[in-house]
Scaffold this motif. Structure first.
Motif, mmCIF file in Angstrom:
data_model
loop_
_atom_site.group_PDB
_atom_site.id
_atom_site.type_symbol
_atom_site.label_atom_id
_atom_site.label_comp_id
_atom_site.label_asym_id
_atom_site.label_seq_id
_atom_site.Cartn_x
_atom_site.Cartn_y
_atom_site.Cartn_z
ATOM 1 N N ASP A 1 54.459 23.643 19.913
ATOM 2 C CA ASP A 1 54.631 24.356 22.152
ATOM 3 C C ASP A 1 55.723 25.382 21.442
ATOM 4 O O ASP A 1 54.976 26.848 22.198
ATOM 5 C CB ASP A 1 54.431 23.986 22.854
ATOM 6 C CG ASP A 1 53.455 23.018 23.046
ATOM 7 O OD1 ASP A 1 52.046 23.294 22.261
ATOM 8 O OD2 ASP A 1 53.453 21.839 24.016
ATOM 9 N N ALA B 1 54.236 38.357 17.804
ATOM 10 C CA ALA B 1 53.443 38.692 17.788
ATOM 11 C C ALA B 1 53.133 40.434 18.864
ATOM 12 O O ALA B 1 52.180 41.110 18.395
ATOM 13 C CB ALA B 1 51.592 37.802 17.966
ATOM 14 N N ALA B 2 53.374 39.982 20.321
ATOM 15 C CA ALA B 2 53.427 41.336 20.944
ATOM 16 C C ALA B 2 54.282 41.819 20.357
ATOM 17 O O ALA B 2 53.978 43.033 20.938
ATOM 18 C CB ALA B 2 53.797 40.356 22.466
ATOM 19 N N LEU C 1 55.703 32.099 17.529
ATOM 20 C CA LEU C 1 55.179 33.450 17.216
ATOM 21 C C LEU C 1 54.635 34.322 17.934
ATOM 22 O O LEU C 1 53.800 35.269 17.613
ATOM 23 C CB LEU C 1 53.923 32.288 16.157
ATOM 24 C CG LEU C 1 54.532 31.665 15.440
ATOM 25 C CD1 LEU C 1 53.581 30.761 14.398
ATOM 26 C CD2 LEU C 1 55.473 32.741 14.340
ATOM 27 N N SER C 2 54.255 33.709 19.608
ATOM 28 C CA SER C 2 53.143 33.947 20.189
ATOM 29 C C SER C 2 53.891 35.293 20.282
ATOM 30 O O SER C 2 53.352 37.074 20.941
ATOM 31 C CB SER C 2 52.838 33.953 21.250
ATOM 32 O OG SER C 2 53.937 33.529 22.240
ATOM 33 N N ARG C 3 55.204 35.658 20.814
ATOM 34 C CA ARG C 3 56.333 36.560 21.248
ATOM 35 C C ARG C 3 56.421 37.240 20.240
ATOM 36 O O ARG C 3 56.618 39.244 19.812
ATOM 37 C CB ARG C 3 57.863 35.757 21.656
ATOM 38 C CG ARG C 3 57.673 35.287 22.234
ATOM 39 C CD ARG C 3 59.217 34.492 22.723
ATOM 40 N NE ARG C 3 59.298 33.781 24.395
ATOM 41 C CZ ARG C 3 59.764 34.142 25.085
ATOM 42 N NH1 ARG C 3 60.055 35.235 25.298
ATOM 43 N NH2 ARG C 3 59.746 33.168 26.651
ATOM 44 N N HIS D 1 63.634 36.860 18.112
ATOM 45 C CA HIS D 1 63.182 35.802 18.306
ATOM 46 C C HIS D 1 63.367 34.306 17.428
ATOM 47 O O HIS D 1 63.487 33.261 17.806
ATOM 48 C CB HIS D 1 61.416 35.619 19.408
ATOM 49 C CG HIS D 1 60.992 36.874 19.942
ATOM 50 N ND1 HIS D 1 62.215 37.217 21.092
ATOM 51 C CD2 HIS D 1 60.117 38.326 19.822
ATOM 52 C CE1 HIS D 1 62.049 37.553 21.990
ATOM 53 N NE2 HIS D 1 60.624 39.169 21.357
ATOM 54 N N GLU E 1 50.050 27.808 8.331
ATOM 55 C CA GLU E 1 49.323 27.603 9.740
ATOM 56 C C GLU E 1 50.093 26.482 10.469
ATOM 57 O O GLU E 1 49.084 26.090 11.033
ATOM 58 C CB GLU E 1 47.991 27.835 9.127
ATOM 59 C CG GLU E 1 47.474 29.252 9.055
ATOM 60 C CD GLU E 1 47.258 29.990 9.960
ATOM 61 O OE1 GLU E 1 47.924 29.577 11.187
ATOM 62 O OE2 GLU E 1 47.199 31.782 10.176
ATOM 63 N N ARG F 1 54.615 28.010 18.493
ATOM 64 C CA ARG F 1 53.428 28.411 19.291
ATOM 65 C C ARG F 1 54.366 30.125 20.009
ATOM 66 O O ARG F 1 54.068 31.250 20.403
ATOM 67 C CB ARG F 1 51.868 28.279 19.792
ATOM 68 C CG ARG F 1 51.233 27.605 18.581
ATOM 69 C CD ARG F 1 50.206 27.185 19.526
ATOM 70 N NE ARG F 1 49.564 25.860 20.791
ATOM 71 C CZ ARG F 1 50.096 24.885 20.208
ATOM 72 N NH1 ARG F 1 49.850 24.284 18.886
ATOM 73 N NH2 ARG F 1 50.429 23.890 21.403
ATOM 74 N N ASP F 2 54.898 29.697 21.123
ATOM 75 C CA ASP F 2 55.828 30.292 21.749
ATOM 76 C C ASP F 2 56.722 31.747 21.244
ATOM 77 O O ASP F 2 55.940 32.906 21.844
ATOM 78 C CB ASP F 2 56.726 29.318 23.198
ATOM 79 C CG ASP F 2 56.844 30.833 23.715
ATOM 80 O OD1 ASP F 2 56.476 31.066 24.607
ATOM 81 O OD2 ASP F 2 58.406 30.667 23.430
#
Length: 561
Positions: free
Chosen positions: A362, A372-373, A368-370, A284, A271, A365-366
């Protein structure tokens, strides 16, 4: 002139008296166990056989604890795990021929994962070695040749006086970076013959340190200090060398995002704002690593899984720190630094200039968000819920051992191990049957905490006999078996490739009833009750089995996008 080492080698009067008056009733096997105890071993794994009985008889005259498994390959997996979690060389006692050969797959996994295993096998009598007499039971034309391409080093003993030195040299080899399995073989007659040699006390087998060359770490530190977009890939070498703390310091000093390989799980906090976690099979993540202007690869050879099936093509400068010389620059050109990960990271920490990059978290996070999506778009709720239930049920600090099964493939990418050296799998060599016997080895190393094993029903059938071992030694291992009626991942592969699977469906037992027939509590669970059932099993003393009937699916292979 007197040198310090002269003083160390000078025996005391008590040592002289003990050497001149060895206790009676000892044989070559006693020299084996005395050497192991002198080197610091406390636990040995194995399975007896006719030629090896001298070793096993000597165990009852020693302080060593013996954990006997039912299949040599499983004994090898148990020793592998013991070596991984303790960092000590794990002795594995085997017999000649079939017994020895049955351990080969486990030793291949130990070699791939850099697990220190000290395999000691018997051999046919000395008269038959090297093309002498033939016709001995279990005889191989050249037993050591079967192991030479798998282990780090091979040591053949021909007389009792050679036993302590051969085992000590093998021990040193196993624990010199990169760690790995080693092979010692001793003829039956050498083990059985009475010996008048002194009791072995404290042989010196200090591992050699693999120190980085200073001019290379100076160049690497300069590159990293001046990089605009540095990134780090942390492999199993970081875990084996106990270097996760130094990796964290370096990443924070450089503000460099870190991705851990499947073998390096836990090398970096899951984390942490700089953690890219372990999504190596996602384009990604691959794109992000390719975009790094300086990429530091620590303790990884960037093999098939770590390179997203060899689709990874770095555009920036690569720095590779690797203890295995054969893996250094084997897949990508780099500034290659042949060194132990811990020592090389320490050298970099002493030399790099701290960087400031407020955008790095940042960017992480970008990515990891990609990721996850992308996973969310594939309707894989069951798989994610099952993995999350396992994580919630498993106490922090408890180790887990994963067989080659679909849930393990998910865990490689998506499971938070909550600490270094706590999550292990057979992804090095990829053989079936690793999870449960490996978990037994870890429980033998530290029975104060519960250990989790995860298998599919196909892999479980490889090691079902070890339920007897778990019960005999009362080892605190909870075995989660995901029962999908066959070789689940092969079913997927064949369906994708050929339209339908062949040879993947299995008739299997009632695992709960089978566990209970061994005296091991078993429970049939569901996705909804898994967390509660698994938590209860892990909190109960001794071994247990939890069976989850479920057909899980893999997420889509993102390297094809």
């Amino acid at each position: 002139m007197t040198h310090d080492h002269d003083l160390v080698l000078r025996p005391t009067q008590a040592q002289i008296s003990a050497a001149l008056n060895p206790p009676p009733g000892r044989n070559g096997g006693d020299l084996v166990v005395e050497t192991l105890a002198g080197l610091g071993a406390t636990t040995v794994f194995g399975l007896p056989g006719q030629h090896a009985l001298g070793m096993f008889d000597a165990l009852r005259r020693s302080s060593l604890r013996y954990i006997g498994l039912r299949v040599e390959n499983n004994a090898g997996f148990a020793a592998d795990a013991y070596g991984r979690v303790t960092g000590e060389a794990a002795p594995l006692l085997l017999s000649t021929g079939p017994g020895a050969l049955t351990s080969l797959a486990a030793l291949q996994e130990a070699a791939s994962a850099s697990a220190p295993v000290l395999a000691i096998s018997s051999q046919i009598p000395t008269a038959g070695l090297g093309g002498g007499r033939h016709g001995y039971l279990h005889e191989l034309p050249d037993q050591s040749a079967s192991f030479r391409g798998v282990v780090k080093s091979v040591h053949t003993v021909r007389s009792q006086s050679q036993i302590p030195s051969a085992i000590a040299e093998a021990w040193r080899s196993a624990l010199t970076a990169p760690h790995g399995p080693v092979w010692v073989e001793i003829p039956q007659d050498v083990l059985l013959a009475e010996t008048s040699l002194p009791v072995v006390t404290a042989p010196d087998a200090t591992p050699e340190e693999l120190v980085p060359r200073v001019e290379l770490t100076a160049v690497a530190a300069d590159l990293l200090s001046r990089a605009e977009r540095p990134a780090i890939i942390a492999g199993g070498g970081v875990v084996r060398s106990d270097a996760s703390g130094k990796l964290l310091q370096l990443a924070e000093a450089l503000q460099a995002p870190v991705v851990t390989t499947f073998g390096g799980k836990g090398a970096f906090p899951w984390e942490h704002p700089l953690s890219l976690q372990s999504w190596l099979e996602d384009r990604h993540t691959t794109d992000f690593l390719e975009d790094a202007d300086v990429l530091l690869v620590v303790g990884s050879g960037l093999g098939e899984l770590s390179s997203n099936y060899h689709t990874f093509k770095p555009r920036g400068r690569v720095i590779q720190i690797e203890a295995d010389l054969g893996k250094l620059e084997s897949n990508h050109p780099a500034l290659g630094i042949h060194a132990d990960a811990r020592l090389a990271l320490q050298a970099l920490l002493e030399t790099v200039e701290e960087r400031t990059d407020s955008a790095a978290p940042d960017r992480v996070r970008d990515v990891l968000s990609r990721v996850a999506a992308r996973i969310a778009s594939q309707e894989l709720t069951l798989e994610q819920d099952v993995l999350a239930s396992v994580r919630r049920a498993l106490p922090s600090g408890s180790p887990s051992f994963w067989d080659m099964t679909i849930l393990a493939y998910w865990a490689w990418s998506a499971f938070d191990p909550r600490g270094a050296n706590t999550m292990h799998s057979a992804q090095g060599a990829g053989g079936l049957g690793y999870g449960f016997p490996a978990a037994l080895g870890a429980a033998a190393a530290d029975p104060s905490r519960p250990v989790l094993a995860v298998s599919g029903d196909g892999g479980a059938l490889y090691s079902i006999a070890e339920l007897a071992t778990a019960r005999q030694y009362d080892l605190p291992v909870t075995w989660l078996i995901i029962d999908d009626g066959g070789y689940g991942i092969l079913r997927e592969y064949m369906t994708d490739a050929f339209g339908e699977p062949t040879a993947t469906e299995l008739t299997r037992p009632d695992y709960v009833a089978l566990a209970e027939s061994f005296g091991v509590p078993g429970v049939l669970t569901s996705a909804e009750t898994l967390e509660a059932d698994l938590s209860k099993a892990l909190a109960s003393p001794g071994p247990s089995v939890v069976v989850l009937p479920a057909v899980l699916r893999m997420f889509a292979p993102t390297h094809l996008d």
